[in-house]
Motif scaffolding. Structure first.
Motif, PDB file in Angstrom:
ATOM      1  N   ALA A   1      -2.053   0.350  15.166  1.00 40.11           N
ATOM      2  CA  ALA A   1      -3.202   1.169  15.583  1.00 40.11           C
ATOM      3  C   ALA A   1      -2.782   2.389  16.400  1.00 40.11           C
ATOM      4  O   ALA A   1      -3.455   3.428  16.364  1.00 40.11           O
ATOM      5  N   SER A   2      -1.661   2.305  17.116  1.00 44.54           N
ATOM      6  CA  SER A   2      -1.282   3.420  17.983  1.00 44.54           C
ATOM      7  C   SER A   2      -0.818   4.647  17.187  1.00 44.54           C
ATOM      8  O   SER A   2      -0.762   5.740  17.730  1.00 44.54           O
ATOM      9  N   VAL A   3      -0.466   4.480  15.924  1.00 42.38           N
ATOM     10  CA  VAL A   3      -0.010   5.648  15.154  1.00 42.38           C
ATOM     11  C   VAL A   3      -0.931   6.030  14.003  1.00 42.38           C
ATOM     12  O   VAL A   3      -0.865   7.163  13.509  1.00 42.38           O
ATOM     13  N   THR A   4      -1.772   5.143  13.565  1.00 44.61           N
ATOM     14  CA  THR A   4      -2.508   5.434  12.329  1.00 44.61           C
ATOM     15  C   THR A   4      -3.502   6.580  12.476  1.00 44.61           C
ATOM     16  O   THR A   4      -3.968   7.102  11.466  1.00 44.61           O
TER      17      THR A   4
ATOM     18  N   ASP B   1      -5.528  -0.129   2.945  1.00 44.93           N
ATOM     19  CA  ASP B   1      -6.349   0.062   4.138  1.00 44.93           C
ATOM     20  C   ASP B   1      -5.442   0.250   5.350  1.00 44.93           C
ATOM     21  O   ASP B   1      -4.855  -0.718   5.847  1.00 44.93           O
ATOM     22  N   PRO B   2      -5.296   1.474   5.845  1.00 43.71           N
ATOM     23  CA  PRO B   2      -4.358   1.710   6.961  1.00 43.71           C
ATOM     24  C   PRO B   2      -4.770   1.015   8.250  1.00 43.71           C
ATOM     25  O   PRO B   2      -3.962   0.920   9.170  1.00 43.71           O
ATOM     26  N   THR B   3      -6.010   0.544   8.321  1.00 42.89           N
ATOM     27  CA  THR B   3      -6.416  -0.137   9.560  1.00 42.89           C
ATOM     28  C   THR B   3      -6.232  -1.645   9.455  1.00 42.89           C
ATOM     29  O   THR B   3      -6.632  -2.395  10.341  1.00 42.89           O
TER      30      THR B   3
ATOM     31  N   GLY C   1       6.409   3.657  13.574  1.00 40.63           N
ATOM     32  CA  GLY C   1       5.390   2.794  14.168  1.00 40.63           C
ATOM     33  C   GLY C   1       5.091   1.555  13.343  1.00 40.63           C
ATOM     34  O   GLY C   1       4.244   0.750  13.727  1.00 40.63           O
ATOM     35  N   GLY C   2       5.744   1.433  12.198  1.00 34.89           N
ATOM     36  CA  GLY C   2       5.596   0.200  11.435  1.00 34.89           C
ATOM     37  C   GLY C   2       4.588   0.243  10.303  1.00 34.89           C
ATOM     38  O   GLY C   2       4.279  -0.794   9.721  1.00 34.89           O
ATOM     39  N   VAL C   3       4.065   1.430   9.971  1.00 36.41           N
ATOM     40  CA  VAL C   3       3.092   1.500   8.883  1.00 36.41           C
ATOM     41  C   VAL C   3       3.804   1.343   7.543  1.00 36.41           C
ATOM     42  O   VAL C   3       4.767   2.052   7.270  1.00 36.41           O
TER      43      VAL C   3
END
Ligand code: HEM
Ligand SMILES: [Cu+2]
Lengths: 585, 196
Positions: free
Chosen positions: A488-491, A480-482, A472-474
């Motif tokens: 946002a769809s995977v965090t 800060d994961p947000t 998902g691209g994280v």
């Protein structure tokens, strides 16, 4: 020295400055557990931050005033935590337990030697490792905080004292700690190689050695050949930091609005040197775990290991290939695509011998009479982890897909399977298996099974999920994961991952309680509680000083289970084919 | 050494009990392999670093040629010592080892002098990448040479104590091999810095 001389030894000689390989092995194992407390603790703080990035945590703030301010983890300390967790886990937990711990304990017992080739050097190796630990931990107690450039310590971050808070004294201590670690590990490797080549007992040919010894042998050779590259890199990095040189520092760097004087260096040089060690290093760790799995699967499956010789050849091929694939960590560094293609092909080629090992492990289970002892459970789960990690490796080893996945949580998931789960399960399998030989007592099986299931559920869930975060691209090492809306769809996965890992961490408490309780209160162990065929089980538990009254002679391979239809179902390596001449005469 | 044991050397040995096997040669191989890899890594670094535009060789002090001669002589001296002990000439071997040790110390002194010459000229560690590599490589080499001096000193002591004879001088043999290795290593470093 005779076995009786033991009693003359003082407490200090016997337990502190011992030259006995078994004591040194246990010292390493316990040191690894101790360092593991730190490393796991740091990872819990990391996971708390990722699960609840905006929470106010006054309690943690009170407990760790250096890390938190007003209930919030400081971003620069987050980087320190990630860095120190990785470094300590790789070098001071996994290396210590798996290679130095089990290596020291089991090599002489497996090959029929009284001790290591250089016992004093061995003691020196341990007592070099201790200050290395102290320097590493001290990194947290300097004003600017612990090293923060990642376990990979890439310059310029690691080379400029003014780059981030942690690149001050913290980074210097990190480098010095690593230097001592390398010195200690090299002494150990030298000892292992020499012992395995020169001190095998009569009849113990190379192709009769248990696979654990083979894997430790290859790991040691890799260590001797690969670690010097990191030594060179560390020396040059120290000079860049404190001597004003520009080995790794390019021109025109601006920090805090000031142009630095360094010029002409290249950070990529450091990456090459680091990964020339770094890649073999991960194999140094994973191979002994696989070796232990082979031994455990044979004993608790009551079957000979499938493809003993092909496994050894696969190990040798892995050893050679592992030295020439380091560039797969640098696909996105702007390297020539042809070079990248070479590194891709070589990397994917490694999966072939790896698959051979995995398949041999699985095939060894064919028609096995499986005894689900905790050691066996960990060995079996390890096979699954090898498969999952290897599959992820294929995606990462292919340069085109790695362009997308590089530096994402996919990589974090991949390496935690390999370097986290496989190796930790190797440590656990080895501990449950050799515990009776180490301490002369049995370790509790029921607690062991609780430990196994809680750990497995936790880590398998968490690290599989991390792959999806990465897809998902994280990005990894993000405070800060947000911060990025597109992820946002995977965090949301971060919270369940953290909970799964807290479960796994809690399981380690069960393990430690079981370990220390059984050490003193466990049921007394016989010489050979598992009906195993290798040499360490021919001497009493715990193994006495100098291991055997008379050195055993070896007549067969290490895995003769159920092959002759005898009632006992196995033939120890010391059983001759026919009665020896003295008996017949 | 009895006739019987000499005969054994020509015929395949029966497997001996582990306790009797000397493991030191393998340890020496491992040390040499690891030091070699260290200098391979430095060589790679140098080859990459020298492609940058700021790579300008400096004039190395002339005394380095003398030092090179001294370390070669030291190696030769040590070899004489090994030959001597093989013949059983303990006293001679002791003198040669002392000579090799002394020449090694002279070499280190010469290297320090070379550094001082550079410092005199205002060339310091960070002055240029070439200078950095010169100081780095000569220092790391020097450290390994000091290890060799410790080994030679040890042998010298053993020789004086009469612990070595024609058929029992493994330590001296290994020290000599390591000594030749660090001598050769200096030739390599000097050549690499001079030729590039
Ligand atoms: C099956 C064969 C394997 C392949 C094809 C493979 C491939 C890769 C590739 C290409 C990367 C770089 C990803 C990136 O940064 O973009 C990587 C990272 C990594 N691999 Fe593997 N791998 C394999 C097995 C292993 C094993 C057995 C271990 C350890 C025991 C391991 C440990 C690691 C670690 C620690 C990293 C991440 C290092 C970092 O960037 O911090 N891998 N792997
Ligand atoms: Cu790799």
């Amino acid at each position: 020295m005779s076995a009786e001389a033991v009693h003359a030894e003082s407490f200090i000689r016997r337990y502190l400055f011992s030259t006995d390989h078994k004591t040194i092995g246990k010292q390493y194992l316990l040191t690894a557990f101790f360092m593991g407390l730190f490393a796991v603790g740091w990872s819990i703080l990391i996971r708390i931050q990722l699960a609840w990035p905006h929470a106010n945590l006054p309690l943690l703030s009170r407990l760790f005033p250096g890390l938190y301010q007003d209930g919030v983890l400081l971003p620069e300390r987050y980087l320190s935590l990630v860095t120190m967790h990785g470094t300590v886990m790789v070098f001071f937990v996994i290396s210590f337990a798996l290679v130095s711990g089990f290596g020291n304990f089991i090599i002489p017992l497996h090959i029929g030697a009284r001790d290591m080739a250089y016992p004093v050097l061995n003691m020196l190796s341990y007592w070099t490792a201790v200050p290395a630990c102290i320097l590493m931990i001290a990194s947290f107690f300097v004003p600017d905080g612990a090293a923060a450039a990642g376990w990979t310590a890439y310059p310029p971050l690691s080379a400029l004292p003014q780059a981030v808070p942690g690149s001050g004294w913290g980074q210097t201590l990190w480098l010095l700690g690593m230097a001592l670690f390398i010195a200690s590990f090299t002494m150990g490797s030298l000892n292992f190689v020499t012992t395995i080549l020169n001190l095998r007992t009569k009849g113990m040919s190379m192709f009769r050695m248990p696979l654990t010894v083979w894997t430790l042998f290859i790991s040691s050779v890799l260590g001797i050949l690969a670690f010097p590259a990191l030594t060179a890199a560390a020396i040059m990095l120290l000079l860049d930091r404190h001597g004003g040189t520009s080995f790794f520092l390019p021109s025109g760097l601006v920090v805090g609005g000031q142009v630095l004087e360094h010029s002409g260096g290249t950070p990529l040089l450091f990456q090459h040197l680091f990964w020339f060690l770094g890649h073999p290093e991960v194999y140094i760790l994973v191979l002994p775990a696989i070796g232990i799995a082979f031994d455990v699967v044979a004993v608790f499956g009551r079957r000979p290991v499938f493809g003993y010789r092909t496994s050894i050849w696969a190990l040798l091929v892995i050893g050679v290939l592992s030295m020439i694939v380091w560039g797969h960590h640098m696909f996105t560094s702007g390297m020539n695509p042809y070079l990248g293609e070479y590194f891709s092909v070589a990397t994917v080629a490694i999966t072939v011998p790896f698959a051979v090992l995995g398949m041999n492990l699985i095939a060894s289970l064919w028609r096995a009479e499986i005894r689900l002892h905790p050691a066996m459970l960990f060995a079996l789960a390890m096979i699954a982890a090898i498969g999952l990690g290897g599959l992820g490796g294929l995606w990462l080893g292919t340069a085109s897909s790695d362009m997308y996945l590089h530096d994402s949580y996919f990589v974090v998931g991949h390496f935690h399977f390999m370097i986290g789960v496989v190796t930790a399960f190797g440590i656990f399998a080895g501990t449950y298996y050799w515990f009776p030989k180490m301490f002369g007592r049995m370790i509790d099986q029921r607690l062991g099974k609780i430990h196994f299931w809680a750990t497995s559920v936790g880590v398998f869930f968490a690290f599989i999920a991390m792959h999806f975060l990465g897809l998902g691209g994280v990005l990894r090492r993000t405070y800060d994961p947000t911060a990025y809306e597109y992820t946002a769809s995977v965090t949301w996965l971060n919270l369940p991952i953290s909970i799964a890992l807290f479960l796994a961490a809690a399981a380690q408490v069960v393990f430690l309680v079981n370990f220390f309780w059984s050490m003193f209160r466990g049921q007394k162990a016989e010489a050979n509680p598992w009906e195993a065929a290798t040499l360490e089980w021919t001497t009493p538990s715990p193994a006495p000083h100098l291991n055997w009254r008379e050195l055993p002679s070896v007549f067969r391979g290490p895995y003769e289970y159920r092959t002759d239809g005898r009632a006992a179902g196995y033939r120890s390596q010391v059983v001759p084919d026919e009665p020896p001449a003295e008996v017949r005469a | 050494m009895t006739v019987g044991s000499m005969a054994l050397e020509r015929f395949p040995m029966p497997p001996r009990p582990a306790e009797a096997r000397p493991p030191y040669a393998m340890g020496l191989v491992a040390i040499i392999a690891s030091v070699t890899m260290l200098f391979v890594a430095f060589t790679a670094a140098l080859l990459i670093r020298r492609t940058a535009p700021d790579w300008v060789p400096i004039d190395l002090p002339g005394i380095l040629w003398w030092n090179t001669g001294v370390i070669l002589a030291s190696s030769l001296t040590m070899e004489f010592s090994r030959r001597a002990i093989r013949r059983g000439a303990t006293a001679l071997a002791e003198r040669w080892t002392a000579g090799a040790f002394g020449l090694g110390v002279v070499f280190l002194g010469g290297q320090t002098a070379a550094w001082l010459v550079l410092v005199e000229k205002g060339v310091f560690l960070p002055s240029s990448p070439y200078a950095s590599f010169f100081y780095l490589l000569s220092a790391v080499h020097g450290c390994h040479l000091i290890g060799g001096l410790v080994a030679l000193g040890w042998c010298w002591r053993k020789l004086r104590a009469g612990a070595y004879g024609a058929f029992g001088h493994r330590g001296l043999g290994h020290a000599a091999i390591y000594w030749h290795f660090v001598g050769g290593l200096w030739l390599y470093v000097f050549f690499m810095l001079g030729a590039l």
